[in-house]
Design an enzyme around this catalytic site. Structure first.
Site, PDB file in Angstrom:
ATOM      1  N   ASP A 129      18.434  -1.978 -40.963  1.00 34.69           N
ATOM      2  CA  ASP A 129      17.857  -2.666 -39.811  1.00 34.69           C
ATOM      3  C   ASP A 129      18.232  -4.129 -39.943  1.00 34.69           C
ATOM      4  O   ASP A 129      18.559  -4.597 -41.040  1.00 34.69           O
ATOM      5  CB  ASP A 129      16.330  -2.485 -39.778  1.00 34.69           C
ATOM      6  CG  ASP A 129      15.753  -2.673 -38.376  1.00 34.69           C
ATOM      7  OD1 ASP A 129      15.935  -3.771 -37.806  1.00 34.69           O
ATOM      8  OD2 ASP A 129      15.140  -1.735 -37.847  1.00 34.69           O
ATOM      9  N   ILE A 130      18.149  -4.845 -38.831  1.00 32.89           N
ATOM     10  CA  ILE A 130      18.360  -6.285 -38.887  1.00 32.89           C
ATOM     11  C   ILE A 130      17.102  -6.976 -39.382  1.00 32.89           C
ATOM     12  O   ILE A 130      17.106  -8.149 -39.742  1.00 32.89           O
ATOM     13  CB  ILE A 130      18.805  -6.829 -37.517  1.00 32.89           C
ATOM     14  CG1 ILE A 130      19.518  -8.167 -37.681  1.00 32.89           C
ATOM     15  CG2 ILE A 130      17.621  -6.899 -36.536  1.00 32.89           C
ATOM     16  CD1 ILE A 130      20.259  -8.618 -36.456  1.00 32.89           C
ATOM     17  N   ASP A 164      23.643  -6.006 -39.362  1.00 28.23           N
ATOM     18  CA  ASP A 164      23.707  -6.276 -37.924  1.00 28.23           C
ATOM     19  C   ASP A 164      24.602  -5.225 -37.279  1.00 28.23           C
ATOM     20  O   ASP A 164      25.788  -5.115 -37.598  1.00 28.23           O
ATOM     21  CB  ASP A 164      24.283  -7.673 -37.702  1.00 28.23           C
ATOM     22  CG  ASP A 164      24.325  -8.089 -36.244  1.00 28.23           C
ATOM     23  OD1 ASP A 164      24.154  -7.216 -35.357  1.00 28.23           O
ATOM     24  OD2 ASP A 164      24.538  -9.285 -35.989  1.00 28.23           O
ATOM     25  N   LEU A 165      24.038  -4.443 -36.355  1.00 29.74           N
ATOM     26  CA  LEU A 165      24.793  -3.378 -35.705  1.00 29.74           C
ATOM     27  C   LEU A 165      26.047  -3.876 -35.008  1.00 29.74           C
ATOM     28  O   LEU A 165      27.025  -3.129 -34.888  1.00 29.74           O
ATOM     29  CB  LEU A 165      23.907  -2.664 -34.681  1.00 29.74           C
ATOM     30  CG  LEU A 165      22.872  -1.683 -35.220  1.00 29.74           C
ATOM     31  CD1 LEU A 165      21.897  -1.301 -34.101  1.00 29.74           C
ATOM     32  CD2 LEU A 165      23.548  -0.439 -35.779  1.00 29.74           C
ATOM     33  N   HIS A 224      15.718   6.118 -19.638  1.00 27.89           N
ATOM     34  CA  HIS A 224      16.268   5.089 -18.747  1.00 27.89           C
ATOM     35  C   HIS A 224      17.738   5.316 -18.409  1.00 27.89           C
ATOM     36  O   HIS A 224      18.273   4.665 -17.515  1.00 27.89           O
ATOM     37  CB  HIS A 224      16.019   3.711 -19.344  1.00 27.89           C
ATOM     38  CG  HIS A 224      14.557   3.451 -19.556  1.00 27.89           C
ATOM     39  ND1 HIS A 224      13.655   3.463 -18.517  1.00 27.89           N
ATOM     40  CD2 HIS A 224      13.835   3.253 -20.690  1.00 27.89           C
ATOM     41  CE1 HIS A 224      12.443   3.244 -18.999  1.00 27.89           C
ATOM     42  NE2 HIS A 224      12.524   3.132 -20.312  1.00 27.89           N
ATOM     43  N   TYR A 233      19.684  -1.956 -19.904  1.00 23.17           N
ATOM     44  CA  TYR A 233      19.266  -1.185 -21.079  1.00 23.17           C
ATOM     45  C   TYR A 233      19.614   0.291 -20.895  1.00 23.17           C
ATOM     46  O   TYR A 233      20.177   0.932 -21.783  1.00 23.17           O
ATOM     47  CB  TYR A 233      17.759  -1.365 -21.286  1.00 23.17           C
ATOM     48  CG  TYR A 233      17.181  -0.491 -22.371  1.00 23.17           C
ATOM     49  CD1 TYR A 233      17.387  -0.773 -23.708  1.00 23.17           C
ATOM     50  CD2 TYR A 233      16.397   0.618 -22.046  1.00 23.17           C
ATOM     51  CE1 TYR A 233      16.850   0.018 -24.701  1.00 23.17           C
ATOM     52  CE2 TYR A 233      15.859   1.415 -23.034  1.00 23.17           C
ATOM     53  CZ  TYR A 233      16.082   1.116 -24.363  1.00 23.17           C
ATOM     54  OH  TYR A 233      15.547   1.913 -25.339  1.00 23.17           O
ATOM     55  N   SER A 262       8.240   8.648 -23.496  1.00 20.82           N
ATOM     56  CA  SER A 262       7.225   7.702 -23.978  1.00 20.82           C
ATOM     57  C   SER A 262       6.688   8.191 -25.306  1.00 20.82           C
ATOM     58  O   SER A 262       5.887   9.128 -25.325  1.00 20.82           O
ATOM     59  CB  SER A 262       6.072   7.584 -22.972  1.00 20.82           C
ATOM     60  OG  SER A 262       6.542   7.202 -21.702  1.00 20.82           O
ATOM     61  N   ARG A 310       0.813   8.142 -16.168  1.00 25.78           N
ATOM     62  CA  ARG A 310       2.239   8.486 -16.189  1.00 25.78           C
ATOM     63  C   ARG A 310       2.585   9.297 -17.432  1.00 25.78           C
ATOM     64  O   ARG A 310       3.399  10.237 -17.390  1.00 25.78           O
ATOM     65  CB  ARG A 310       3.077   7.211 -16.125  1.00 25.78           C
ATOM     66  CG  ARG A 310       4.581   7.438 -16.290  1.00 25.78           C
ATOM     67  CD  ARG A 310       5.368   6.156 -16.075  1.00 25.78           C
ATOM     68  NE  ARG A 310       6.773   6.354 -16.411  1.00 25.78           N
ATOM     69  CZ  ARG A 310       7.316   6.028 -17.582  1.00 25.78           C
ATOM     70  NH1 ARG A 310       6.567   5.464 -18.519  1.00 25.78           N
ATOM     71  NH2 ARG A 310       8.594   6.247 -17.823  1.00 25.78           N
TER      72      ARG A 310
END
Length: 280
Positions: A32-33, A50-51, A112, A135, A164, A173
């Site tokens: 992870d960063i 950093d990806l 999304h 995104y 979610s 929702r």
């Protein structure tokens, strides 16, 4: 397995996955960063990376059989801010996986990627992409990257369109979109353990009575969700009723479907219910 790599290991969902993944391999390399966390699993190695920097990411995949790619900025931002971690980062993971001979990428895609589909459309995994934000566009890019690397280079990919994911459903929702942590772990486990996947898209959603999407086309993953948001229906429906004319309520992407491009969708989710974390 000898080695699994987990990106985004310090994020909300990566944190849930670290324990289960550590029990599936001799070595879990978490990256992870941010981080590292206060404690590591007995067989876990942590690397800050950093990806968006291929030189930092590529060596981490050496000797691995699979990479579980959950690293990204997890909100809508201006395109320029997402370009490195979400777009270039996905390319770096797939290219490094190819270069090191990995068998499969398990990718945290998102609802999304299809967020502008109407909630009541009843789509399945074959529905065309309809991203709701930059995104979401990054998720579409990574899915297409995964399909291309499978068809051109034989690198398998399972892209999990997470809805979610929270410990409990947070609003009306989520009666349809909720993915429990227990079902998240099962879904990722099935994506790793299934003998052959080719290129596969699956929705990350629990067995909700009101689920707005279908995994009927991917039964071979063996994903059989255990949890159902309907158990929370009486309390959640007592909250503010949805406005059917509001894109944030009428579309799969929720508030991401109604915010201007480049502006936070997570802020809209927090307005609906404190603490909900939508997608990944």
């Amino acid at each position: 397995m000898k080695k699994i790599v987990l990106t985004g290991a310090h994020g909300a969902l990566g944190t849930v996955l670290r324990g289960p993944l550590s029990r599936m391999a001799d070595t879990l390399l978490s990256t992870d960063i941010a981080g590292p966390p206060k404690t590591l699993m007995d067989n876990e190695t942590w690397v800050h990376a950093d990806l968006s920097d291929y030189a930092q990411i590529a060596p981490l995949l050496e000797g691995a059989e699979m990479v579980v790619h959950f690293g990204a900025i997890v909100d809508e931002k201006p395109f320029e801010e997402l370009l490195g971690p979400n777009f270039v980062g996905a390319y770096n993971i797939w290219e490094a996986a190819h270069q090191h001979g990995l068998r499969r990428v398990v990718y945290a895609s998102s609802i999304h990627a299809v967020g502008l589909w109407e909630t009541n459309a009843g789509i399945d995994t074959e529905a065309p992409q309809r991203p709701d934000t930059f995104y979401g566009l990054a998720k579409c890019f990574a899915e297409d990257l995964g399909r291309m690397y499978w068809e051109k280079r034989g690198l398998e990919a399972v892209c999990l369109r997470i809805l979610s994911c929270t410990p409990e459903p947070q609003n009306a929702r989520a009666l349809g979109t909720w993915l429990s942590h227990r079902d998240l772990v099962q879904l990722v486990t099935r994506a790793i353990e299934t003998p052959q996947t080719g290129f596969t898209v699956a929705f990350g959603v629990s067995g909700n009575d009101r689920a707005p999407v279908s995994n009927a086309r991917v039964p071979f993953l063996g994903y059989r969700p255990k949890d159902n948001a309907e158990n929370w229906a009486p309390s959640l429906l007592a909250m503010a009723r949805p406005d059917p004319m509001d894109p944030a309520q009428a579309c799969l992407g929720g508030p991401f479907a109604s915010v201007p491009l480049g502006e936070s969708g997570v802020a809209g989710i927090r307005a609906m219910s404190t603490g909900e974390r939508d997608g990944t």
